[in-house]
Design a protein around this motif. Structure first.
Motif, PDB file in Angstrom:
ATOM      1  N   MET A  25       0.827  -1.211   0.000  1.00 57.92           N
ATOM      2  CA  MET A  25       0.000   0.000   0.000  1.00 57.92           C
ATOM      3  C   MET A  25       0.860   1.259   0.000  1.00 57.92           C
ATOM      4  N   GLN A  26       1.975   1.229   0.713  1.00 57.98           N
ATOM      5  CA  GLN A  26       2.863   2.389   0.749  1.00 57.98           C
ATOM      6  C   GLN A  26       3.462   2.652  -0.642  1.00 57.98           C
ATOM      7  N   ALA A  27       3.849   1.589  -1.317  1.00 60.04           N
ATOM      8  CA  ALA A  27       4.402   1.733  -2.667  1.00 60.04           C
ATOM      9  C   ALA A  27       3.341   2.281  -3.633  1.00 60.04           C
ATOM     10  N   ARG A  28       2.120   1.793  -3.513  1.00 59.00           N
ATOM     11  CA  ARG A  28       1.026   2.279  -4.378  1.00 59.00           C
ATOM     12  C   ARG A  28       0.712   3.744  -4.096  1.00 59.00           C
ATOM     13  N   SER A  29       0.783   4.139  -2.838  1.00 60.75           N
ATOM     14  CA  SER A  29       0.420   5.514  -2.476  1.00 60.75           C
ATOM     15  C   SER A  29       1.381   6.537  -3.079  1.00 60.75           C
ATOM     16  N   VAL A  30       2.643   6.137  -3.314  1.00 58.33           N
ATOM     17  CA  VAL A  30       3.601   7.041  -3.961  1.00 58.33           C
ATOM     18  C   VAL A  30       3.092   7.440  -5.347  1.00 58.33           C
ATOM     19  N   ILE A  31       2.575   6.458  -6.093  1.00 53.49           N
ATOM     20  CA  ILE A  31       2.062   6.716  -7.439  1.00 53.49           C
ATOM     21  C   ILE A  31       0.800   7.566  -7.384  1.00 53.49           C
ATOM     22  N   VAL A  32      -0.097   7.220  -6.486  1.00 53.64           N
ATOM     23  CA  VAL A  32      -1.366   7.959  -6.351  1.00 53.64           C
ATOM     24  C   VAL A  32      -1.097   9.412  -5.982  1.00 53.64           C
ATOM     25  N   GLN A  33      -0.175   9.646  -5.047  1.00 51.47           N
ATOM     26  CA  GLN A  33       0.147  11.012  -4.638  1.00 51.47           C
ATOM     27  C   GLN A  33       0.790  11.810  -5.782  1.00 51.47           C
ATOM     28  N   ARG A  34       1.576  11.145  -6.605  1.00 47.60           N
ATOM     29  CA  ARG A  34       2.231  11.834  -7.730  1.00 47.60           C
ATOM     30  C   ARG A  34       1.199  12.384  -8.703  1.00 47.60           C
ATOM     31  N   TYR A  35       0.202  11.570  -9.044  1.00 45.35           N
ATOM     32  CA  TYR A  35      -0.768  11.968 -10.061  1.00 45.35           C
ATOM     33  C   TYR A  35      -2.041  12.566  -9.472  1.00 45.35           C
ATOM     34  N   LYS A  36      -2.248  12.408  -8.175  1.00 51.28           N
ATOM     35  CA  LYS A  36      -3.420  12.967  -7.478  1.00 51.28           C
ATOM     36  C   LYS A  36      -4.735  12.552  -8.134  1.00 51.28           C
ATOM     37  N   ARG A  37      -4.802  11.251  -8.513  1.00 43.86           N
ATOM     38  CA  ARG A  37      -6.025  10.744  -9.129  1.00 43.86           C
ATOM     39  C   ARG A  37      -6.079   9.230  -9.010  1.00 43.86           C
ATOM     40  N   GLN A  38      -7.191   8.674  -9.429  1.00 47.21           N
ATOM     41  CA  GLN A  38      -7.395   7.227  -9.400  1.00 47.21           C
ATOM     42  C   GLN A  38      -6.461   6.549 -10.393  1.00 47.21           C
ATOM     43  N   ILE A  39      -5.767   5.508  -9.947  1.00 41.03           N
ATOM     44  CA  ILE A  39      -4.834   4.774 -10.804  1.00 41.03           C
ATOM     45  C   ILE A  39      -5.358   3.354 -10.969  1.00 41.03           C
ATOM     46  N   ASP A  40      -5.324   2.867 -12.205  1.00 37.66           N
ATOM     47  CA  ASP A  40      -5.751   1.500 -12.510  1.00 37.66           C
ATOM     48  C   ASP A  40      -4.537   0.579 -12.398  1.00 37.66           C
ATOM     49  N   PHE A  41      -4.302   0.056 -11.176  1.00 36.43           N
ATOM     50  CA  PHE A  41      -3.170  -0.846 -10.962  1.00 36.43           C
ATOM     51  C   PHE A  41      -3.488  -2.223 -11.511  1.00 36.43           C
TER      52      PHE A  41
END
Length: 50
Positions: A25-41
């Protein structure tokens, strides 16, 4: 710290990158915070090293 390989889709483009983090979850949150939007992992996998 663990390293995670994240595969995700943003605006129709597939991305694969590695992030360092204690948890998935911490690794995923880095990506989410970068783009500030919903990411389709598509996948998040632990890798042996960065």
């Amino acid at each position: 710290m663990k390293f995670w390989e994240l595969t995700y889709v943003l605006d129709g483009v597939h991305y694969v990158e590695r992030q360092q983090g204690v948890t998935k979850m911490q690794a995923r949150s880095v990506i989410v915070q970068r783009y500030k939007r919903q990411i389709d992992f598509k996948s998040v996998m632990e890798v042996a090293h960065g």
